[in-house]
Motif scaffolding. Structure first.
Motif, PDB file in Angstrom:
ATOM      1  N   LEU A  48       7.943  -0.553  -8.420  1.00 17.96           N
ATOM      2  CA  LEU A  48       6.577  -1.440  -8.603  1.00 17.96           C
ATOM      3  C   LEU A  48       7.072  -2.637  -9.196  1.00 17.96           C
ATOM      4  O   LEU A  48       8.069  -3.050  -9.648  1.00 17.96           O
ATOM      5  CB  LEU A  48       5.619  -0.437  -9.737  1.00 17.96           C
ATOM      6  CG  LEU A  48       5.042   0.539  -9.040  1.00 17.96           C
ATOM      7  CD1 LEU A  48       4.371   1.287 -10.393  1.00 17.96           C
ATOM      8  CD2 LEU A  48       3.965   0.355  -7.992  1.00 17.96           C
ATOM      9  N   VAL A  49       5.993  -3.599  -8.761  1.00 16.81           N
ATOM     10  CA  VAL A  49       6.001  -4.871  -9.349  1.00 16.81           C
ATOM     11  C   VAL A  49       4.724  -5.412  -9.775  1.00 16.81           C
ATOM     12  O   VAL A  49       3.751  -4.935  -9.277  1.00 16.81           O
ATOM     13  CB  VAL A  49       6.614  -5.946  -8.380  1.00 16.81           C
ATOM     14  CG1 VAL A  49       6.070  -6.075  -7.043  1.00 16.81           C
ATOM     15  CG2 VAL A  49       7.244  -7.372  -8.906  1.00 16.81           C
ATOM     16  N   LEU A  66      -1.931   3.915  -4.897  1.00 20.88           N
ATOM     17  CA  LEU A  66      -1.483   3.131  -3.462  1.00 20.88           C
ATOM     18  C   LEU A  66      -1.120   4.219  -2.450  1.00 20.88           C
ATOM     19  O   LEU A  66      -1.528   3.789  -1.373  1.00 20.88           O
ATOM     20  CB  LEU A  66      -0.156   2.497  -4.012  1.00 20.88           C
ATOM     21  CG  LEU A  66       0.516   1.711  -3.016  1.00 20.88           C
ATOM     22  CD1 LEU A  66      -0.674   0.729  -2.076  1.00 20.88           C
ATOM     23  CD2 LEU A  66       1.873   0.700  -3.482  1.00 20.88           C
ATOM     24  N   LEU A  67      -0.561   5.240  -2.788  1.00 20.17           N
ATOM     25  CA  LEU A  67      -0.076   6.127  -1.941  1.00 20.17           C
ATOM     26  C   LEU A  67      -1.277   6.851  -1.414  1.00 20.17           C
ATOM     27  O   LEU A  67      -1.381   7.378  -0.092  1.00 20.17           O
ATOM     28  CB  LEU A  67       0.952   7.139  -2.389  1.00 20.17           C
ATOM     29  CG  LEU A  67       2.512   6.593  -2.615  1.00 20.17           C
ATOM     30  CD1 LEU A  67       3.455   7.639  -3.223  1.00 20.17           C
ATOM     31  CD2 LEU A  67       2.935   6.266  -1.336  1.00 20.17           C
ATOM     32  N   ALA A  68      -2.157   7.151  -2.238  1.00 17.69           N
ATOM     33  CA  ALA A  68      -3.308   7.862  -1.494  1.00 17.69           C
ATOM     34  C   ALA A  68      -4.034   7.044  -0.481  1.00 17.69           C
ATOM     35  O   ALA A  68      -4.561   7.428   0.444  1.00 17.69           O
ATOM     36  CB  ALA A  68      -4.259   8.259  -2.836  1.00 17.69           C
ATOM     37  N   ALA A  69      -4.048   5.411  -0.951  1.00 17.94           N
ATOM     38  CA  ALA A  69      -4.943   4.638   0.011  1.00 17.94           C
ATOM     39  C   ALA A  69      -4.142   4.566   1.234  1.00 17.94           C
ATOM     40  O   ALA A  69      -4.673   4.494   2.467  1.00 17.94           O
ATOM     41  CB  ALA A  69      -4.560   3.273  -0.443  1.00 17.94           C
ATOM     42  N   ILE A  70      -2.770   4.486   1.382  1.00 17.91           N
ATOM     43  CA  ILE A  70      -1.671   4.506   2.346  1.00 17.91           C
ATOM     44  C   ILE A  70      -2.070   5.584   3.473  1.00 17.91           C
ATOM     45  O   ILE A  70      -2.409   5.701   4.379  1.00 17.91           O
ATOM     46  CB  ILE A  70      -0.321   4.393   2.106  1.00 17.91           C
ATOM     47  CG1 ILE A  70      -0.119   3.058   1.587  1.00 17.91           C
ATOM     48  CG2 ILE A  70       0.505   4.767   3.278  1.00 17.91           C
ATOM     49  CD1 ILE A  70       1.392   2.930   0.914  1.00 17.91           C
ATOM     50  N   ASN A 251      -2.482  -4.095  -4.888  1.00 17.24           N
ATOM     51  CA  ASN A 251      -2.659  -3.287  -3.522  1.00 17.24           C
ATOM     52  C   ASN A 251      -2.886  -1.745  -3.952  1.00 17.24           C
ATOM     53  O   ASN A 251      -3.571  -1.158  -2.900  1.00 17.24           O
ATOM     54  CB  ASN A 251      -1.404  -3.260  -2.842  1.00 17.24           C
ATOM     55  CG  ASN A 251      -1.255  -4.464  -2.166  1.00 17.24           C
ATOM     56  OD1 ASN A 251      -2.247  -4.988  -1.579  1.00 17.24           O
ATOM     57  ND2 ASN A 251      -0.112  -5.177  -2.027  1.00 17.24           N
ATOM     58  N   ALA A 252      -2.791  -1.243  -5.116  1.00 17.47           N
ATOM     59  CA  ALA A 252      -3.063   0.102  -5.539  1.00 17.47           C
ATOM     60  C   ALA A 252      -4.640   0.084  -5.575  1.00 17.47           C
ATOM     61  O   ALA A 252      -5.189   1.057  -5.187  1.00 17.47           O
ATOM     62  CB  ALA A 252      -2.699   0.531  -6.961  1.00 17.47           C
TER      63      ALA A 252
END
Length: 329
Positions: A48-49, A66-70, A251-252
């Motif tokens: 992460l950043v 973030l992974l859930a949105a992807i 983005n998350a």
């Protein structure tokens, strides 16, 4: 972080930015495009950043969101890893490695972004290559467990070498280790928005976070519009695009909205493999300047395009630059 404009584009923008930026609407039309478009989504700087807190609870929350949105938007993304972010106090942190594993468990791919995010333009080639190899240790092991291997490399800062000899030697090194370079065609200053967003979150400024988020999606849509037109101007058609993003708190919270905007523009999400089948990616790239710029502009320079070709690229809003603590992109 990345200098988004070539020296040519900087000069152009200095002359015409006032007229150009003022001509852009605050948001693009929200009508679904009938055009058949394709884009590969790539995330740099894993783990992460630009997050407001650096404890494992925060990292877990941001990664999960973030992974859930992807996953919800069915995006076959690839994440490029800086393995130094898997270490704390010089030791490999198992909890962070497990979070990286989550990307693979979500059906995504991982690539190499060097161990420590160093700059090829300012680092001796042998030291840079050693950092690439060091950045393979954990990622390659996790990929092997999934029956996969490291296949893609993304240059930090999009710096591909300060001279053509270094550039070509490094490309040969990558090829010898089984890598293909992951180029970028839709470049942007999302990283500036992310810094501003994280700083607002650190001071619990919910209103500023909302304002930054509200500006982010329209800005990215203007970027899409610009690079779609650049593709047509250079190649005569809309190529399969490759979008650069980062794994961050912004983005998350907003990737879901970003993905919906991209879909409204008529895009299908594709893998990096699929994007690179486009003949445009066979175009010559001889750029060795100081800017970390899109491959569309590298190819345009190699083709001898003049200054006016690069005109009109959307700029980051002044308030976002200020919140990020930057005077320019």
């Amino acid at each position: 972080m990345k200098n988004r404009l070539s020296m040519i584009a900087v000069l152009v923008c200095a002359i015409i930015s006032a007229a150009t930026v003022g001509a852009w609407p605050q948001s693009m039309p929200r009508v679904a495009s009938k055009t058949s478009r394709e884009v590969s989504v790539t995330f740099d700087d894993l783990l992460l950043v630009s997050v407001p807190r650096h404890d494992i609870a925060s990292y877990t929350e941001v990664t999960n969101k973030l992974l859930a949105a992807i996953k919800t938007n069915k995006v076959p993304a690839i994440g490029f890893v800086n393995e130094n972010k898997l270490h704390t106090d010089g030791k490999l942190n198992d909890a962070r490695v497990k979070l990286l594993q989550r990307w693979l468990d979500s059906g995504l791919e991982l690539g190499n972004h060097t161990f420590s995010h160093i700059d090829l333009n300012t680092t001796p080639l042998d030291a840079f290559q050693a950092d690439v190899i060091r950045g393979e240790a954990v990622t390659s092991k996790l990929l092997r467990r999934k029956g996969m291997r490291l296949r893609y490399f993304r240059h930090p800062f999009l710096h591909t070498g300060a001279d053509l000899e270094t550039k070509r030697k490094f490309e040969a090194f990558l090829s010898g280790r089984g890598y293909r370079i992951a180029p970028v065609t839709i470049d942007n200053s999302e990283w500036i928005f992310a810094i501003a967003y994280a700083k607002a979150a650190e001071r619990n400024d919910a209103e500023m976070m909302r304002r930054i988020g509200a500006a982010y999606i329209p800005y990215m849509e203007r970027k899409f519009d610009y690079f779609e037109k650049q593709s047509v101007a250079l190649f005569g058609y809309e190529m399969k695009q490759i979008l650069l993003l980062h794994a961050n708190a912004l983005n998350a919270d907003y990737f879901g909205e970003l993905a919906q905007m991209i879909k409204r523009r008529g895009y299908k999400f594709i893998t990096l493999d699929e994007a690179l089948k486009d003949k445009a990616y066979n175009s010559p790239d001889t750029y060795t300047g100081p800017g970390g710029i899109t491959w569309l502009h590298r190819w345009a320079m190699a083709a001898g395009k003049k200054n006016d070709f690069f005109a009109g690229e959307p700029r980051t809003p002044a308030f976002v630059l200020k919140e990020a603590g930057l005077s320019s992109e």
